[in-house]
Design a protein around this motif. Structure first.
Motif, PDB file in Angstrom:
ATOM      1  N   LEU A   1       0.775  -1.207  -0.015  1.00 24.93           N
ATOM      2  CA  LEU A   1       0.023  -0.139  -0.043  1.00 24.93           C
ATOM      3  C   LEU A   1       0.657   1.225   0.125  1.00 24.93           C
ATOM      4  O   LEU A   1       0.603   2.399  -0.800  1.00 24.93           O
ATOM      5  CB  LEU A   1      -1.086   0.035   1.300  1.00 24.93           C
ATOM      6  CG  LEU A   1      -2.122  -0.971   1.258  1.00 24.93           C
ATOM      7  CD1 LEU A   1      -2.968  -1.031   2.274  1.00 24.93           C
ATOM      8  CD2 LEU A   1      -2.799  -0.761  -0.240  1.00 24.93           C
ATOM      9  N   ARG A   2       2.161   1.016   0.708  1.00 23.23           N
ATOM     10  CA  ARG A   2       3.061   2.444   0.759  1.00 23.23           C
ATOM     11  C   ARG A   2       3.421   2.613  -0.639  1.00 23.23           C
ATOM     12  O   ARG A   2       3.615   3.738  -1.016  1.00 23.23           O
ATOM     13  CB  ARG A   2       4.032   1.989   1.561  1.00 23.23           C
ATOM     14  CG  ARG A   2       4.400   3.227   2.454  1.00 23.23           C
ATOM     15  CD  ARG A   2       5.781   3.054   3.371  1.00 23.23           C
ATOM     16  NE  ARG A   2       5.414   1.970   4.381  1.00 23.23           N
ATOM     17  CZ  ARG A   2       5.989   0.936   4.779  1.00 23.23           C
ATOM     18  NH1 ARG A   2       7.120   0.582   4.077  1.00 23.23           N
ATOM     19  NH2 ARG A   2       5.567   0.149   5.560  1.00 23.23           N
TER      20      ARG A   2
ATOM     21  N   ASP B   1       0.357   4.102  -2.636  1.00 24.21           N
ATOM     22  CA  ASP B   1      -0.217   5.396  -1.949  1.00 24.21           C
ATOM     23  C   ASP B   1       0.527   6.496  -2.086  1.00 24.21           C
ATOM     24  O   ASP B   1       1.205   7.239  -1.128  1.00 24.21           O
ATOM     25  CB  ASP B   1      -0.695   5.050  -0.478  1.00 24.21           C
ATOM     26  CG  ASP B   1      -1.636   5.993  -0.014  1.00 24.21           C
ATOM     27  OD1 ASP B   1      -2.245   7.037  -0.473  1.00 24.21           O
ATOM     28  OD2 ASP B   1      -2.011   5.989   1.202  1.00 24.21           O
ATOM     29  N   ASP B   2       0.891   7.011  -3.375  1.00 21.28           N
ATOM     30  CA  ASP B   2       1.861   8.049  -3.784  1.00 21.28           C
ATOM     31  C   ASP B   2       0.988   8.991  -4.367  1.00 21.28           C
ATOM     32  O   ASP B   2      -0.018   8.731  -5.276  1.00 21.28           O
ATOM     33  CB  ASP B   2       2.991   7.390  -4.412  1.00 21.28           C
ATOM     34  CG  ASP B   2       3.948   8.392  -4.982  1.00 21.28           C
ATOM     35  OD1 ASP B   2       4.698   8.756  -4.085  1.00 21.28           O
ATOM     36  OD2 ASP B   2       3.813   8.750  -6.188  1.00 21.28           O
ATOM     37  N   ARG B   3       1.616  10.057  -4.767  1.00 22.34           N
ATOM     38  CA  ARG B   3       1.048  11.235  -5.380  1.00 22.34           C
ATOM     39  C   ARG B   3       0.912  10.932  -7.093  1.00 22.34           C
ATOM     40  O   ARG B   3       0.210  11.528  -7.675  1.00 22.34           O
ATOM     41  CB  ARG B   3       1.452  12.533  -5.044  1.00 22.34           C
ATOM     42  CG  ARG B   3       3.012  13.048  -5.219  1.00 22.34           C
ATOM     43  CD  ARG B   3       3.156  14.368  -5.207  1.00 22.34           C
ATOM     44  NE  ARG B   3       4.794  14.500  -5.210  1.00 22.34           N
ATOM     45  CZ  ARG B   3       5.535  15.184  -4.239  1.00 22.34           C
ATOM     46  NH1 ARG B   3       4.894  15.561  -3.062  1.00 22.34           N
ATOM     47  NH2 ARG B   3       7.030  15.210  -4.360  1.00 22.34           N
ATOM     48  N   HIS B   4       1.486  10.126  -7.501  1.00 24.12           N
ATOM     49  CA  HIS B   4       1.795   9.493  -8.851  1.00 24.12           C
ATOM     50  C   HIS B   4       1.439   8.096  -8.873  1.00 24.12           C
ATOM     51  O   HIS B   4       1.357   7.493  -9.970  1.00 24.12           O
ATOM     52  CB  HIS B   4       3.042   9.695  -9.599  1.00 24.12           C
ATOM     53  CG  HIS B   4       3.644  10.944  -9.512  1.00 24.12           C
ATOM     54  ND1 HIS B   4       3.065  12.076 -10.507  1.00 24.12           N
ATOM     55  CD2 HIS B   4       4.358  11.640  -8.930  1.00 24.12           C
ATOM     56  CE1 HIS B   4       3.553  13.058 -10.408  1.00 24.12           C
ATOM     57  NE2 HIS B   4       4.291  13.204  -9.219  1.00 24.12           N
TER      58      HIS B   4
ATOM     59  N   TRP C   1      -3.972   7.016  -7.091  1.00 16.73           N
ATOM     60  CA  TRP C   1      -5.186   7.984  -7.132  1.00 16.73           C
ATOM     61  C   TRP C   1      -5.079   8.806  -8.420  1.00 16.73           C
ATOM     62  O   TRP C   1      -6.032   9.611  -8.856  1.00 16.73           O
ATOM     63  CB  TRP C   1      -4.838   9.015  -5.919  1.00 16.73           C
ATOM     64  CG  TRP C   1      -4.932   8.161  -4.611  1.00 16.73           C
ATOM     65  CD1 TRP C   1      -3.730   7.858  -4.087  1.00 16.73           C
ATOM     66  CD2 TRP C   1      -6.009   7.681  -3.738  1.00 16.73           C
ATOM     67  NE1 TRP C   1      -4.241   6.942  -2.992  1.00 16.73           N
ATOM     68  CE2 TRP C   1      -5.612   6.891  -3.179  1.00 16.73           C
ATOM     69  CE3 TRP C   1      -7.176   7.627  -4.378  1.00 16.73           C
ATOM     70  CZ2 TRP C   1      -6.543   6.397  -1.954  1.00 16.73           C
ATOM     71  CZ3 TRP C   1      -8.312   6.977  -3.255  1.00 16.73           C
ATOM     72  CH2 TRP C   1      -7.720   6.545  -2.333  1.00 16.73           C
ATOM     73  N   ARG C   2      -4.131   8.715  -9.375  1.00 14.37           N
ATOM     74  CA  ARG C   2      -4.218   9.436 -10.646  1.00 14.37           C
ATOM     75  C   ARG C   2      -4.875   8.945 -11.871  1.00 14.37           C
ATOM     76  O   ARG C   2      -4.930   9.364 -12.773  1.00 14.37           O
ATOM     77  CB  ARG C   2      -2.605   9.713 -10.982  1.00 14.37           C
ATOM     78  CG  ARG C   2      -1.803  10.632 -10.093  1.00 14.37           C
ATOM     79  CD  ARG C   2      -2.367  11.982  -9.921  1.00 14.37           C
ATOM     80  NE  ARG C   2      -3.492  12.175  -9.222  1.00 14.37           N
ATOM     81  CZ  ARG C   2      -3.183  12.307  -7.623  1.00 14.37           C
ATOM     82  NH1 ARG C   2      -2.210  12.559  -7.124  1.00 14.37           N
ATOM     83  NH2 ARG C   2      -4.179  12.508  -7.086  1.00 14.37           N
TER      84      ARG C   2
ATOM     85  N   ARG D   1      -7.997   1.216  -4.867  1.00 12.23           N
ATOM     86  CA  ARG D   1      -8.359   2.368  -4.197  1.00 12.23           C
ATOM     87  C   ARG D   1      -9.338   2.340  -3.056  1.00 12.23           C
ATOM     88  O   ARG D   1      -9.123   2.794  -2.143  1.00 12.23           O
ATOM     89  CB  ARG D   1      -9.065   3.395  -5.325  1.00 12.23           C
ATOM     90  CG  ARG D   1      -8.198   4.284  -5.871  1.00 12.23           C
ATOM     91  CD  ARG D   1      -8.862   4.834  -7.140  1.00 12.23           C
ATOM     92  NE  ARG D   1      -8.399   5.912  -7.795  1.00 12.23           N
ATOM     93  CZ  ARG D   1      -8.817   6.867  -8.644  1.00 12.23           C
ATOM     94  NH1 ARG D   1     -10.093   6.833  -9.101  1.00 12.23           N
ATOM     95  NH2 ARG D   1      -7.943   7.765  -9.199  1.00 12.23           N
TER      96      ARG D   1
ATOM     97  N   LEU E   1      -7.628   1.166  -0.164  1.00 12.42           N
ATOM     98  CA  LEU E   1      -6.923   2.042   0.895  1.00 12.42           C
ATOM     99  C   LEU E   1      -7.873   3.111   1.651  1.00 12.42           C
ATOM    100  O   LEU E   1      -7.464   3.725   2.227  1.00 12.42           O
ATOM    101  CB  LEU E   1      -6.233   3.176  -0.388  1.00 12.42           C
ATOM    102  CG  LEU E   1      -4.767   2.492  -0.793  1.00 12.42           C
ATOM    103  CD1 LEU E   1      -4.347   3.326  -2.098  1.00 12.42           C
ATOM    104  CD2 LEU E   1      -3.732   2.800   0.247  1.00 12.42           C
ATOM    105  N   LEU E   2      -9.247   3.086   0.836  1.00 16.93           N
ATOM    106  CA  LEU E   2     -10.148   3.947   1.559  1.00 16.93           C
ATOM    107  C   LEU E   2     -10.807   3.258   2.667  1.00 16.93           C
ATOM    108  O   LEU E   2     -11.713   3.645   3.550  1.00 16.93           O
ATOM    109  CB  LEU E   2     -11.424   4.483   0.516  1.00 16.93           C
ATOM    110  CG  LEU E   2     -10.730   5.407  -0.590  1.00 16.93           C
ATOM    111  CD1 LEU E   2     -11.714   5.862  -1.397  1.00 16.93           C
ATOM    112  CD2 LEU E   2     -10.279   6.711   0.229  1.00 16.93           C
TER     113      LEU E   2
ATOM    114  N   TYR F   1     -12.510   0.101   2.327  1.00  7.76           N
ATOM    115  CA  TYR F   1     -13.535  -0.698   1.662  1.00  7.76           C
ATOM    116  C   TYR F   1     -12.904  -2.296   1.081  1.00  7.76           C
ATOM    117  O   TYR F   1     -11.959  -2.134   0.626  1.00  7.76           O
ATOM    118  CB  TYR F   1     -14.390  -0.180   0.728  1.00  7.76           C
ATOM    119  CG  TYR F   1     -15.066   0.977   1.236  1.00  7.76           C
ATOM    120  CD1 TYR F   1     -16.114   1.096   1.992  1.00  7.76           C
ATOM    121  CD2 TYR F   1     -14.616   2.447   0.586  1.00  7.76           C
ATOM    122  CE1 TYR F   1     -16.706   2.328   2.436  1.00  7.76           C
ATOM    123  CE2 TYR F   1     -14.910   3.659   1.187  1.00  7.76           C
ATOM    124  CZ  TYR F   1     -16.062   3.682   2.037  1.00  7.76           C
ATOM    125  OH  TYR F   1     -16.709   4.659   2.210  1.00  7.76           O
TER     126      TYR F   1
END
Lengths: 252, 116
Positions: free
Chosen positions: A195-196, A199-202, A205-206, A231, A234-235, A237
């Motif tokens: 997950l690490r 779970d990055d800005r690139h 989530w992109r 996703r 990570l949220l 669910y």
């Protein structure tokens, strides 16, 4: 019964980055039969008309994922695309977008494989001791990741992804779907580590959920689904779906 | 120190949803004015809204949610536009500064209007 022979014009993009400034197109006339694939047509051209065309291929049966290219504007496997099913007299072959061109239709997969490798695409579990013991899984545990394991790393999803086109650090649908495949596998024990990575800005989530990755996959994998499930994980669910670790079973 | 991307995106999604609800309430406020929708947009009536504390709270919440959601959306777009450590750091701080500036200016407007 209609004609079993068809004359088609094959347009091939020619470009050598070390010599050329612009890409050009060469045209070749080929006679296709009902079973002729685009790869067959290209290999006919290479063998009988122009030996200088560069393309990559291997198995000719949609297993190796080597012959991906843009055929009439859509990323496809040349060996898995019949000339007849394109329903046109002109077939345009270009290299896969989002990949650097080596020459003509051959593209460089270095970055693609590096991104795949960065997802640690293997089971991480300290309990795996290599002493002839195996993890046992229930069929429902296998179903959680089975479709994602059909990926042949052909790069079609990567070439169809609009985010990869703009964000060079985005791992792409193939890598992210593989990340979900290992994350949800109950033999794997590296959830936090995985997950690490995404779970990055690139990272995950992109994704804009264009869904083109799933549309072009020749193996029926749905990378867009894998990304959305990743996703959701990570949220918070879908965690309950991941069963507790698989049991070690010794055959001896 | 920086937040994990999943935490930022959680805030992004929740502020987006909250903004939809709050803007709906804001629009409904216009429809509940007895004189009608157009009368509710007249200067005195608009100003009178700022005397209503619950309405002021709604406006402030809209400001907060839209500023956070909007500037984070801008950050995401700019991150996809170009990559690089200097660019990404600049984008992050500019978006934080932009959101804070909008919040400060908007809050100032709400406070001034409520005192008129």
């Amino acid at each position: 019964m209609g004609d079993i022979m068809k004359k088609v014009k094959v347009r091939i993009q020619r470009f050598n980055p070390s010599k050329d400034r612009y890409a050009t197109y060469d045209e070749y006339d080929v006679t296709a039969e009902r079973w002729t694939t685009v790869l067959d047509a290209l290999l006919y051209i290479k063998a009988h008309i122009d030996h200088s065309i560069a393309l990559r291929y291997s198995c000719r049966m949609a297993s190796c994922g080597s012959c991906g290219m843009l055929i009439n504007g859509v990323p496809r496997l040349a060996c898995y695309t019949k000339v007849y099913e394109l329903n046109t007299d002109v077939i345009t072959c270009k290299p896969l977008p989002n990949f650097p061109i080596i020459r003509d239709l051959a593209t460089d997969f270095k970055e693609f494989f590096a991104k795949h490798k960065s997802m640690k695409p293997y089971i991480i579990n300290e309990k795996a001791d290599g002493n002839a013991r195996e993890f046992i899984q229930k069929p429902e545990d296998v179903e959680m990741y089975l479709q994602f394991s059909y990926c042949i790393k052909c790069g079609l999803c990567y070439s169809a992804c609009p985010t990869v086109g703009t964000d060079k650090r985005f791992p792409g649908p193939q890598a992210l779907a593989q990340m979900y495949r290992y994350l949800i596998d109950n033999r794997d024990d590296a959830t936090k580590e995985r997950l690490r990575i995404v779970d990055d800005r690139h990272g995950v989530w992109r994704c804009h959920f264009a869904g083109s990755c799933s549309t072009v996959c020749p193996k029926g994998v749905d990378p867009a689904l894998g990304i959305q499930l990743l996703r959701a994980y990570l949220l918070g669910y879908g965690k309950e779906k991941r069963k507790k670790g698989a049991m070690l079973y010794s055959r001896t | 120190m920086h937040m994990r991307e999943s935490s930022i995106m959680k805030v992004h999604y929740y502020t987006g949803l909250a903004a939809i609800v709050l803007v709906a309430i804001h629009v409904l406020f216009r429809l509940t004015v007895p004189e009608g929708y157009y009368a509710s947009l007249e200067y005195e009536n608009v100003l009178a809204n700022y005397k209503n504390i619950s309405y002021v709270v709604v406006l402030e919440l809209i400001l907060i949610t839209v500023a956070i959601h909007g500037f984070n959306g801008l950050r995401v777009i700019l991150l996809e536009l170009r990559q690089g450590n200097i660019w990404e750091s600049a984008v992050r701080w500019l978006c934080i500064a932009g959101a804070l500036a909008v919040l400060a200016y908007g809050t100032r407007t709400i406070i001034l209007a409520s005192m008129m």
